[in-house]
Design a protein around this motif. Sequence first.
Motif, PDB file in Angstrom:
ATOM      1  N   ASP A 121     -34.360 -10.558 -26.788  1.00  0.00           N
ATOM      2  CA  ASP A 121     -35.813 -11.060 -26.230  1.00  0.00           C
ATOM      3  C   ASP A 121     -36.980 -10.324 -27.006  1.00  0.00           C
ATOM      4  O   ASP A 121     -36.503  -9.411 -27.825  1.00  0.00           O
ATOM      5  CB  ASP A 121     -36.212 -10.202 -24.905  1.00  0.00           C
ATOM      6  N   GLU A 122     -38.051 -10.828 -27.246  1.00  0.00           N
ATOM      7  CA  GLU A 122     -39.333 -10.359 -28.178  1.00  0.00           C
ATOM      8  C   GLU A 122     -40.438  -9.803 -27.264  1.00  0.00           C
ATOM      9  O   GLU A 122     -40.836 -10.593 -26.419  1.00  0.00           O
ATOM     10  CB  GLU A 122     -39.760 -11.422 -29.126  1.00  0.00           C
ATOM     11  N   SER A 123     -40.850  -8.687 -27.359  1.00  0.00           N
ATOM     12  CA  SER A 123     -41.878  -7.632 -26.932  1.00  0.00           C
ATOM     13  C   SER A 123     -42.802  -8.370 -27.394  1.00  0.00           C
ATOM     14  O   SER A 123     -43.234  -8.891 -28.591  1.00  0.00           O
ATOM     15  CB  SER A 123     -41.814  -6.411 -27.240  1.00  0.00           C
ATOM     16  N   ILE A 124     -43.843  -8.624 -26.460  1.00  0.00           N
ATOM     17  CA  ILE A 124     -45.067  -9.271 -26.560  1.00  0.00           C
ATOM     18  C   ILE A 124     -46.437  -8.899 -25.793  1.00  0.00           C
ATOM     19  O   ILE A 124     -46.081  -8.328 -24.813  1.00  0.00           O
ATOM     20  CB  ILE A 124     -44.897 -10.795 -26.393  1.00  0.00           C
ATOM     21  N   SER A 125     -47.532  -9.023 -26.204  1.00  0.00           N
ATOM     22  CA  SER A 125     -48.820  -8.617 -25.604  1.00  0.00           C
ATOM     23  C   SER A 125     -49.354  -9.632 -24.644  1.00  0.00           C
ATOM     24  O   SER A 125     -49.037 -10.817 -24.865  1.00  0.00           O
ATOM     25  CB  SER A 125     -49.599  -7.918 -26.465  1.00  0.00           C
ATOM     26  N   ALA A 126     -50.137  -9.268 -23.789  1.00  0.00           N
ATOM     27  CA  ALA A 126     -50.840 -10.171 -22.806  1.00  0.00           C
ATOM     28  C   ALA A 126     -51.724 -11.160 -23.725  1.00  0.00           C
ATOM     29  O   ALA A 126     -51.697 -12.290 -23.764  1.00  0.00           O
ATOM     30  CB  ALA A 126     -51.451  -9.471 -21.936  1.00  0.00           C
ATOM     31  N   ASN A 147     -38.729  10.712 -20.339  1.00  0.00           N
ATOM     32  CA  ASN A 147     -38.592  10.896 -19.105  1.00  0.00           C
ATOM     33  C   ASN A 147     -40.004  11.121 -18.335  1.00  0.00           C
ATOM     34  O   ASN A 147     -39.760  11.393 -17.233  1.00  0.00           O
ATOM     35  CB  ASN A 147     -37.440  11.571 -18.604  1.00  0.00           C
ATOM     36  N   GLN A 148     -41.019  11.275 -18.948  1.00  0.00           N
ATOM     37  CA  GLN A 148     -42.492  11.462 -18.509  1.00  0.00           C
ATOM     38  C   GLN A 148     -43.054  10.265 -17.798  1.00  0.00           C
ATOM     39  O   GLN A 148     -42.915   9.106 -18.498  1.00  0.00           O
ATOM     40  CB  GLN A 148     -43.099  12.213 -19.604  1.00  0.00           C
ATOM     41  N   ASN A 149     -43.735  10.498 -16.832  1.00  0.00           N
ATOM     42  CA  ASN A 149     -44.272   9.159 -15.969  1.00  0.00           C
ATOM     43  C   ASN A 149     -45.719   8.954 -16.749  1.00  0.00           C
ATOM     44  O   ASN A 149     -45.984   9.801 -17.363  1.00  0.00           O
ATOM     45  CB  ASN A 149     -44.401   9.574 -14.773  1.00  0.00           C
ATOM     46  N   PHE A 150     -45.687   7.743 -16.871  1.00  0.00           N
ATOM     47  CA  PHE A 150     -47.193   7.070 -17.195  1.00  0.00           C
ATOM     48  C   PHE A 150     -48.137   7.474 -16.184  1.00  0.00           C
ATOM     49  O   PHE A 150     -47.715   7.733 -15.105  1.00  0.00           O
ATOM     50  CB  PHE A 150     -47.026   5.646 -17.553  1.00  0.00           C
ATOM     51  N   ASP A 151     -49.341   7.599 -16.618  1.00  0.00           N
ATOM     52  CA  ASP A 151     -50.484   7.961 -15.805  1.00  0.00           C
ATOM     53  C   ASP A 151     -50.502   6.689 -14.483  1.00  0.00           C
ATOM     54  O   ASP A 151     -50.932   7.222 -13.428  1.00  0.00           O
ATOM     55  CB  ASP A 151     -51.904   7.814 -16.424  1.00  0.00           C
ATOM     56  N   ALA A 152     -50.165   5.405 -15.156  1.00  0.00           N
ATOM     57  CA  ALA A 152     -50.014   4.374 -14.032  1.00  0.00           C
ATOM     58  C   ALA A 152     -49.018   3.670 -14.715  1.00  0.00           C
ATOM     59  O   ALA A 152     -48.748   3.585 -16.214  1.00  0.00           O
ATOM     60  CB  ALA A 152     -51.631   3.484 -14.181  1.00  0.00           C
ATOM     61  N   PRO A 153     -48.475   2.758 -13.973  1.00  0.00           N
ATOM     62  CA  PRO A 153     -47.234   2.085 -14.612  1.00  0.00           C
ATOM     63  C   PRO A 153     -47.885   0.910 -15.603  1.00  0.00           C
ATOM     64  O   PRO A 153     -49.126   0.398 -15.546  1.00  0.00           O
ATOM     65  CB  PRO A 153     -46.717   1.091 -13.289  1.00  0.00           C
ATOM     66  N   ILE A 154     -47.006   0.436 -16.679  1.00  0.00           N
ATOM     67  CA  ILE A 154     -47.502  -0.346 -17.622  1.00  0.00           C
ATOM     68  C   ILE A 154     -46.545  -1.865 -17.511  1.00  0.00           C
ATOM     69  O   ILE A 154     -45.498  -1.860 -17.082  1.00  0.00           O
ATOM     70  CB  ILE A 154     -47.399   0.103 -19.095  1.00  0.00           C
ATOM     71  N   LEU A 155     -47.161  -2.990 -17.905  1.00  0.00           N
ATOM     72  CA  LEU A 155     -46.400  -4.009 -18.056  1.00  0.00           C
ATOM     73  C   LEU A 155     -46.234  -4.410 -19.598  1.00  0.00           C
ATOM     74  O   LEU A 155     -47.206  -4.271 -20.405  1.00  0.00           O
ATOM     75  CB  LEU A 155     -47.164  -5.192 -17.363  1.00  0.00           C
ATOM     76  N   THR A 156     -44.891  -4.640 -19.720  1.00  0.00           N
ATOM     77  CA  THR A 156     -44.519  -4.594 -21.092  1.00  0.00           C
ATOM     78  C   THR A 156     -43.846  -6.110 -21.381  1.00  0.00           C
ATOM     79  O   THR A 156     -42.344  -5.953 -21.270  1.00  0.00           O
ATOM     80  CB  THR A 156     -43.702  -3.354 -21.592  1.00  0.00           C
ATOM     81  N   PRO A 157     -44.267  -7.166 -21.352  1.00  0.00           N
ATOM     82  CA  PRO A 157     -43.438  -8.380 -21.061  1.00  0.00           C
ATOM     83  C   PRO A 157     -42.862  -8.815 -22.562  1.00  0.00           C
ATOM     84  O   PRO A 157     -43.148  -8.202 -23.473  1.00  0.00           O
ATOM     85  CB  PRO A 157     -44.963  -9.639 -20.877  1.00  0.00           C
ATOM     86  N   ILE A 163     -47.550  -0.419 -27.354  1.00  0.00           N
ATOM     87  CA  ILE A 163     -46.417  -1.000 -27.020  1.00  0.00           C
ATOM     88  C   ILE A 163     -46.611  -2.204 -25.786  1.00  0.00           C
ATOM     89  O   ILE A 163     -47.366  -2.222 -24.828  1.00  0.00           O
ATOM     90  CB  ILE A 163     -45.534  -0.066 -26.076  1.00  0.00           C
ATOM     91  N   CYS A 164     -46.802  -3.476 -26.408  1.00  0.00           N
ATOM     92  CA  CYS A 164     -47.219  -4.593 -25.668  1.00  0.00           C
ATOM     93  C   CYS A 164     -48.502  -4.747 -25.175  1.00  0.00           C
ATOM     94  O   CYS A 164     -49.015  -5.081 -24.182  1.00  0.00           O
ATOM     95  CB  CYS A 164     -46.314  -4.999 -24.581  1.00  0.00           C
ATOM     96  N   GLY A 165     -49.374  -4.020 -26.181  1.00  0.00           N
ATOM     97  CA  GLY A 165     -50.847  -3.699 -25.788  1.00  0.00           C
ATOM     98  C   GLY A 165     -51.200  -2.604 -25.098  1.00  0.00           C
ATOM     99  O   GLY A 165     -52.353  -2.507 -24.666  1.00  0.00           O
ATOM    100  N   ASN A 166     -50.119  -1.900 -24.672  1.00  0.00           N
ATOM    101  CA  ASN A 166     -50.518  -0.744 -23.922  1.00  0.00           C
ATOM    102  C   ASN A 166     -50.645   0.426 -24.847  1.00  0.00           C
ATOM    103  O   ASN A 166     -49.772   0.964 -25.816  1.00  0.00           O
ATOM    104  CB  ASN A 166     -49.349  -0.313 -22.940  1.00  0.00           C
ATOM    105  N   VAL A 167     -51.679   1.047 -24.948  1.00  0.00           N
ATOM    106  CA  VAL A 167     -52.068   2.152 -25.835  1.00  0.00           C
ATOM    107  C   VAL A 167     -51.572   3.587 -25.250  1.00  0.00           C
ATOM    108  O   VAL A 167     -52.145   3.887 -24.258  1.00  0.00           O
ATOM    109  CB  VAL A 167     -53.478   2.183 -26.540  1.00  0.00           C
ATOM    110  N   LEU A 168     -50.414   4.243 -25.889  1.00  0.00           N
ATOM    111  CA  LEU A 168     -50.174   5.502 -25.138  1.00  0.00           C
ATOM    112  C   LEU A 168     -50.619   6.748 -25.977  1.00  0.00           C
ATOM    113  O   LEU A 168     -50.600   6.676 -27.289  1.00  0.00           O
ATOM    114  CB  LEU A 168     -48.446   5.512 -25.166  1.00  0.00           C
ATOM    115  N   PRO A 169     -50.853   7.736 -25.563  1.00  0.00           N
ATOM    116  CA  PRO A 169     -51.370   8.857 -26.112  1.00  0.00           C
ATOM    117  C   PRO A 169     -50.185   9.804 -26.754  1.00  0.00           C
ATOM    118  O   PRO A 169     -49.163   9.517 -26.375  1.00  0.00           O
ATOM    119  CB  PRO A 169     -51.811   9.880 -24.861  1.00  0.00           C
TER     120      PRO A 169
END
Length: 322
Positions: free
Chosen positions: A161-166, A143-153, A131-137
């Motif tokens: 709006d269009e999702s996009i990676s860094a 409703n589970q929390n991520f190990d660390a917050p992610i940025l999904t621009p 998701i936007c360059g964030n690879v999830l397991p």
Amino acid sequence: MIPKDIIRTNLNNCLTTTDFLDLPGRQVGKVRDIYDLGDRLALITTDRQSAFDRVLASIPFKGQVLNQVSAFWFEQTADIVNNHVLDIPDPNVTIGKKCTVLPIEFVMRGYLTGSTSTAAWTQYSNGVRNICGNVLPDGMVKNQNFDAPILTPTTKDEEHDESISAREIVDRGILPKDVWQNAAEIAFALFRRGTEIAAQHGLILVDTKYELGIDESDNLILIDEIHTPDSSRYWLAESYEARFAEGKEPENIDKEFLRLWFKDNCDPYNDPELPPAPDDLVVELSSRYIRLYEMITGKDFAIDSHTPIKTRLAQNMAKHRA
């Protein structure tokens, strides 16, 4: 806390349009009406309730809550990044400095959740793992929390709006690499601060979005709104763990329940006309907005029960008339 019977008596005292103001350069957004005052902008937050890229209802006192919640958060984060606020002449109005707005919305997520077609959980449940360059397991649940917050621009578009990676943002020349990196660092810092303060007040800041601009000195500044119940999702911290363990939806204090009502009663993306939101839901949502304001700020929500909102707004904006 404002009693619900007072909210109910104000169902018809909502700010849905500002075309009665004698101000130049009006632009109408989903929720805000913006006026060009030359070297400044007047951002007037209405009571329009937006979701699914359209207006769903008018919510008493909602605009005031959004504007005043933003004012609180702008103060609480001024040490992280400067913001656009110059004056707040009315509970629904912010006078902000002009800037060059970045063409990206910085969407921060702390939890895998959501119900819209672009929500992280919707994508994940459909098999998407990047998701936007964030690879999830694999194996995550709603409703589970991520190990660390992610940025999904996302990009900004009038329709959707269009999702996009860094990487795409830089490679496509949407933003220079250094600007993107600085802006991303600011977004993460803002989300950390929001998470910390929300937790102190019994809330979980689930996800949010930020808008940034570049001022006349080429500095990044925070604009628009911050950590409001329109731009953010909040859950009640006290019951989250138990409800998550039982597979129940977290208790929310945002507009998600109104989104769900429309999804249950129509096709909010495609139906040409939507059914009116029930008064009880409108009153409940107004009450939740007010409750959030009071939880976050620690202050009682104050209203002017004697002056109609349009009259009050016209009076307070008189000095800014052309």
